[in-house]
Design an enzyme around this catalytic site. Structure first.
Site, PDB file in Angstrom:
ATOM      1  N   GLU A 288       0.929  -1.027   0.115  1.00 61.32           N
ATOM      2  CA  GLU A 288       0.002  -0.011  -0.023  1.00 61.32           C
ATOM      3  C   GLU A 288       0.936   1.284   0.103  1.00 61.32           C
ATOM      4  O   GLU A 288       2.245   1.013   0.096  1.00 61.32           O
ATOM      5  CB  GLU A 288      -1.038   0.062   1.288  1.00 61.32           C
ATOM      6  CG  GLU A 288      -0.122   0.066   2.465  1.00 61.32           C
ATOM      7  CD  GLU A 288      -1.163  -0.027   3.873  1.00 61.32           C
ATOM      8  OE1 GLU A 288      -2.474  -0.188   3.542  1.00 61.32           O
ATOM      9  OE2 GLU A 288      -0.524   0.059   4.764  1.00 61.32           O
ATOM     10  N   ASN A 290       1.110   4.935   1.874  1.00 59.96           N
ATOM     11  CA  ASN A 290       0.451   5.739   2.876  1.00 59.96           C
ATOM     12  C   ASN A 290       0.810   7.425   2.540  1.00 59.96           C
ATOM     13  O   ASN A 290       1.947   7.798   2.565  1.00 59.96           O
ATOM     14  CB  ASN A 290       1.079   5.618   4.266  1.00 59.96           C
ATOM     15  CG  ASN A 290       0.600   4.380   4.671  1.00 59.96           C
ATOM     16  OD1 ASN A 290      -0.700   4.036   4.924  1.00 59.96           O
ATOM     17  ND2 ASN A 290       1.158   3.436   5.126  1.00 59.96           N
TER      18      ASN A 290
END
Length: 666
Positions: A288, A290
């Site tokens: 992912e 951030n």
């Protein structure tokens, strides 16, 4: 450059941003809930605005309330910290509409990368390896079970808008997928106001390694090397370090370049982090991105010398990055330990209360090491059940990894926290663990090394002897104080005995002591003598001694016949007795703990969200009985054996104390 910025956050990250802004000559505005009226970040800021009641949904994640504070104070820019509104595109859009700078990426990048489902699709289109999974939204628990079965267990159930370990569960079966889906959905709604869930394959035995990126609006994008974040519990990072002990230069470069390529693909600006899972062959897969500052950013700052908060502010003000990729050096090693308000002896359940003592180790350079402590609390402050349990981030730097770990172990020994449960003993245990010191890490490290939970540390025999020597030397000082003597023994003064028995960690160790001002020689059976040096006086809570030529830091509490001493994760009840007292003590019966097997006790302070059984119901081992919410996390309490519910002693919606009875069994 901005004249005034508002920090839309609380705790240690708000304090961290204020420090950099103050150094840059920028005025700051703090926002706070009613529960945080006396918080440290409120005291540090130039202005402060109350934005609502304690629950985050009514204060820190209320866009309307934060925007009202922005308008009232005339702030020109907002730093969101992490968590709360930091990755909420509606908040970034509201700031843009109001003509206020967002100290973070553009709204389009927040939308693209802040949503895990969208970010994985974009990463795949950009040629970045991604973990197999279902990137579409999931309607209900039945669909979650079907998808998980199709992917193949184990699977990771995740909140799309999640972060910080909230709204995440690992499922190894249909039953766990069903339960985990609902728990993740509830946590996501409570923490982020967004209950969307997705599922992906859980890669067994992975390392969690992330790349820090910085980008400006002039087309410059760089990476600031990596952080190893594999020491996790319930998907929440506990210990981080930079760089990783696992990566080689080629893998580091490849990961960094891929992270920058992804950032450029979404027009990224500001600081961001691209997270990867890495297998044993150094294959890495995008996890992912951030779109905010990470909790663990201090270790990157320590190895690069770059203030990430300052660069975020400058990028938001339109300035270009002042360095190129080849100018970013990797210098030394840094380790971060997260201090949590949680009880490691109760499976790390949250702890609340007042900090009756809070004395971090001294910050700054000490010889070849650096100590840094990012915190948002102070002595006398209250740890609330409404917010995340992290209260400080202790960091150490040294030229080598071994040096940074040794510096951390010593700093943890000198960190005094009283009044709440905390994980300092566990952090010390990690620093001393051979597998950690060798760098053999995976995200399963804690689960594998402490499968039955943390029960404390037993010191090895050589270290136990050092503590015993220190204890008898300190006891002698206390005896002299009690007798109101000057501290120098001679034939006119009351004689303090030479022979003693030290009882600690289940052992009775006979010793003799020969003392002089400021030092003592302690001799054990067999003739080994350890020299104890250093000042300590009764009433002092910290003893910094040298024993056998090496430093020994002890947290000290007076106790009947001796002390409570804490060091390197061990919590020792120490008795120092005359030989005759030891002889008689051996005859005393052992007191047994009370039987609590017929009750379900609340393991931490929290809100009883759900009762899942009724009076008279037969329950099976492992069956869910109740759900308690504390510090934004839901905790399911399960039956330890087959039994019948005889009585219910608490009701849904009730705030419970530690060890309060919820159910009684027949």
């Amino acid at each position: 450059m901005f004249n005034k910025i508002l920090i839309a956050n609380r705790g240690e990250i708000a304090c961290r941003v204020i420090k950099t802004a103050r150094r840059m000559g920028i005025r700051t505005v703090a926002v706070y809930s009613e529960a945080d009226a006396r918080a440290l970040h409120v005291q540090m800021a130039d202005e402060a605005v109350c934005i609502g009641p304690a629950p985050a949904a009514q204060s820190y994640i209320s866009i309307e309330r934060v925007m009202d504070a922005v308008r009232r104070t005339g702030a020109e820019a907002v730093h969101p910290g992490y968590g709360f509104l930091s990755e909420n595109p509606r908040f970034a859009a509201a700031l843009a509409e109001a003509g206020v700078a967002f100290i973070g990426p553009p709204t389009s990048a927040v939308e693209a990368m802040g949503d895990k489902i969208t970010s994985k699709r974009i990463a795949a289109e950009a040629g970045v390896n991604t973990v197999p999974g279902h990137m579409g939204l999931i309607a209900d628990a039945d669909e979650a079970v079907r998808i998980a079965s199709g992917i193949g267990y184990p699977v990771m159930i995740k909140a799309s808008a999640g972060g910080g370990g909230k709204g995440m569960r690992i499922a190894w079966s249909d039953a766990e997928a069903r339960e985990g889906f609902q728990a993740s959905k509830n946590e996501a709604a409570a923490s982020f106001g967004d209950d969307r869930i997705f599922i992906e394959k859980f890669v067994d035995q992975p390392r969690h390694i992330e790349i820090q990126v910085l980008a400006d609006r002039h087309g410059n994008t760089v990476y600031l090397h990596e952080r190893e974040c594999s020491i996790q519990r319930r998907n929440q990072k506990v210990v981080e370090e930079a760089p990783s002990p696992f990566l080689d230069a080629a893998t580091r470069k490849a990961m960094g370049e891929q992270a920058c390529a992804l950032a450029r693909a979404v027009g990224y600006e500001s600081a961001g982090t691209v997270e990867f899972i890495v297998d044993g062959d150094r294959n890495f897969y995008f996890l992912e991105m951030n779109t905010r500052l990470q909790v663990e950013h201090p270790v990157t700052e320590l190895i690069t010398g770059i203030d990430l908060v300052e660069q975020m502010i400058r990028v938001a003000a339109g300035e270009p990055l002042p360095f190129r990729q080849e100018e970013i050096a990797l210098n030394g090693w840094a380790v971060e330990s997260r201090l949590y308000a949680e009880d490691p002896y109760r499976r790390f359940l949250p702890s609340t209360g007042r900090l009756t003592r809070y004395r971090p180790p001294a910050e700054g350079r000490q010889g070849d090491t650096v100590v840094r402590n990012d915190t948002g609390v102070q002595e006398g402050g209250e740890i609330s059940r409404f917010y995340d349990p992290m209260i400080a981030k202790l960091c150490t730097w040294a030229p080598t990894r071994e040096g940074a770990i040794d510096a951390m172990a010593e700093a943890l020994d000198g960190f005094e926290v009283e009044g709440i449960g905390h994980n300092l003993p566990f952090l010390s245990a990690v620093m001393a663990h051979p597998r950690f010191r060798e760098g053999r890490l995976t995200t399963a490290f804690i689960a594998e090394e402490w499968p039955e939970g943390f029960a404390g540390v037993e010191l090895p025999a050589p270290e136990l002897r050092r503590v015993a020597a220190a204890a008898v030397a300190m006891h002698r000082v206390a005896e002299i104080r009690r007798a109101r003597l000057s501290g120098r023994l001679d034939h006119h003064e009351r004689h303090v005995g030479r022979d003693w028995v030290v009882q600690l960690q289940g052992e009775r160790i006979p010793v003799s002591i020969l003392a002089e001002p400021g030092a003592a020689d302690v001799t054990f059976l067999g003739g080994t003598t350890l020299r104890v040096e250093g000042p300590w006086a009764p009433g002092q809570s910290l003893a910094r001694l040298t024993v056998d030529g090496r430093p020994l830091v002890l947290k000290v509490e007076a106790a009947t016949g001796g002390f409570r001493l804490r060091t390197r994760g061990a919590d020792l009840r120490v008795r120092v007795m005359t030989p005759r007292e030891a002889e008689l003590a051996a005859l005393m019966p052992v007191k047994l703990p009370p039987d609590t097997s017929k009750s379900l006790l609340c393991p931490m302070p929290g809100l009883l969200v759900r009762l899942l059984v009724a009076e008279g119901e037969e329950v099976e081992e492992g069956q869910a009985l109740a759900t308690v919410e504390a510090m934004k996390m839901e905790n399911t309490l399960k039956a330890e054996r087959r039994a019948r519910v005889q009585a219910i002693r608490a009701r849904e919606g009730e705030t419970l104390a530690v060890d309060q009875v919820i159910l009684e069994f027949a």
